[in-house]
Design an enzyme around this catalytic site. Sequence first.
Site, PDB file in Angstrom:
ATOM      1  N   LYS A  66     -15.895  -0.002  13.412  1.00  0.00           N
ATOM      2  CA  LYS A  66     -15.880   1.198  12.595  1.00  0.00           C
ATOM      3  C   LYS A  66     -14.465   1.777  12.474  1.00  0.00           C
ATOM      4  O   LYS A  66     -14.147   2.435  11.470  1.00  0.00           O
ATOM      5  CB  LYS A  66     -16.858   2.229  13.156  1.00  0.00           C
ATOM      6  CG  LYS A  66     -18.317   1.772  13.062  1.00  0.00           C
ATOM      7  CD  LYS A  66     -18.692   1.342  11.643  1.00  0.00           C
ATOM      8  CE  LYS A  66     -20.151   1.000  11.501  1.00  0.00           C
ATOM      9  NZ  LYS A  66     -20.501   0.595  10.106  1.00  0.00           N
ATOM     10  N   VAL A  83     -24.258  -0.804  -6.233  1.00  0.00           N
ATOM     11  CA  VAL A  83     -24.675  -1.806  -5.247  1.00  0.00           C
ATOM     12  C   VAL A  83     -24.809  -1.100  -3.902  1.00  0.00           C
ATOM     13  O   VAL A  83     -23.875  -0.429  -3.453  1.00  0.00           O
ATOM     14  CB  VAL A  83     -23.649  -2.950  -5.136  1.00  0.00           C
ATOM     15  CG1 VAL A  83     -24.042  -3.923  -4.025  1.00  0.00           C
ATOM     16  CG2 VAL A  83     -23.517  -3.684  -6.464  1.00  0.00           C
ATOM     17  N   TYR A 143     -18.595  -2.179  18.521  1.00  0.00           N
ATOM     18  CA  TYR A 143     -19.068  -1.366  17.393  1.00  0.00           C
ATOM     19  C   TYR A 143     -18.011  -0.343  16.992  1.00  0.00           C
ATOM     20  O   TYR A 143     -17.689  -0.212  15.803  1.00  0.00           O
ATOM     21  CB  TYR A 143     -20.368  -0.659  17.770  1.00  0.00           C
ATOM     22  CG  TYR A 143     -20.892   0.257  16.682  1.00  0.00           C
ATOM     23  CD1 TYR A 143     -21.472  -0.262  15.530  1.00  0.00           C
ATOM     24  CD2 TYR A 143     -20.799   1.644  16.804  1.00  0.00           C
ATOM     25  CE1 TYR A 143     -21.952   0.570  14.532  1.00  0.00           C
ATOM     26  CE2 TYR A 143     -21.283   2.487  15.813  1.00  0.00           C
ATOM     27  CZ  TYR A 143     -21.857   1.940  14.678  1.00  0.00           C
ATOM     28  OH  TYR A 143     -22.313   2.769  13.688  1.00  0.00           O
ATOM     29  N   ASN A 175     -23.087  -0.030   3.109  1.00  0.00           N
ATOM     30  CA  ASN A 175     -23.762   0.750   4.142  1.00  0.00           C
ATOM     31  C   ASN A 175     -24.277  -0.109   5.299  1.00  0.00           C
ATOM     32  O   ASN A 175     -24.451   0.396   6.405  1.00  0.00           O
ATOM     33  CB  ASN A 175     -24.933   1.506   3.500  1.00  0.00           C
ATOM     34  CG  ASN A 175     -25.812   2.179   4.516  1.00  0.00           C
ATOM     35  OD1 ASN A 175     -25.504   3.251   5.028  1.00  0.00           O
ATOM     36  ND2 ASN A 175     -26.938   1.539   4.841  1.00  0.00           N
TER      37      ASN A 175
END
Length: 259
Positions: free
Chosen positions: A161, A13, A157, A92
Amino acid sequence: MTDFAQRYGPVAVVTGASSGIGYAFAGQLAGRGLDVVLVARRGDRLRRLAEELRDQYRVRATVVQADLADPAAPARILEAVDGLDVGLLVSNAGFGVKGRFEDTDADVLSSMLAVNCLAPMRLAHALVPRMRLRGRGGVLFTSSVEGLLGCPYSAVYSATKAYTNALGEALWAELEPAGVDVLTLCPGATDTEAPRLQGIDPASLQDLMSPEDVARCALEHLAEGPTYIPSPHYRGNYATLLSMPRREALTMMARSMTK
């Protein structure tokens, strides 16, 4: 390639598969003989990619059009793969915004949390038990070097992460005895749509890597975990930053961002 397919196949996937690193992952996984489930917002791009992969590699390519900012999206993806023997999750999909924290729309920041944090967690939470039962498989999270240190003018951001990095490292330690590999990929500057969407000219970035090289390096290091920086430049750069006193490193980064 046969060993890779046996360990991580038969189905992978890939989220964020319509462009950039995700697109490269999809092609390289199909080239290694895995069937792929392609997930992204842009269904037209996914359908073209699926057709290309079927024709070139004779694999099965399933399209799931979904916006991971929608809290219901992970459930729709999982419904689409119900009954498939998923051996690899490549989480991703993600996006970022540059600028002062208070100048960024709060709804955009909330969507970033959903795409970058909530969706990867929900997908991994559902698929990891299947891999445990198989005694083999893998989870690959695409993170960023910005998750290694709070990055000024990229606050939310880099925070998302940092979450991804912590999640990936923890799962690596949990799942290693079960034969399930976990890799958190931390690219530096990559020649994708992302810099352009943030108003950055990719030509201005140092040591720009191609999405194909980033994906290839990640797949080659998947079994090694837990965290991998594909760019030698950014490995050295962040090793230096992380060796500095935190206040000094953050101040230096803030000054460089305002130039």
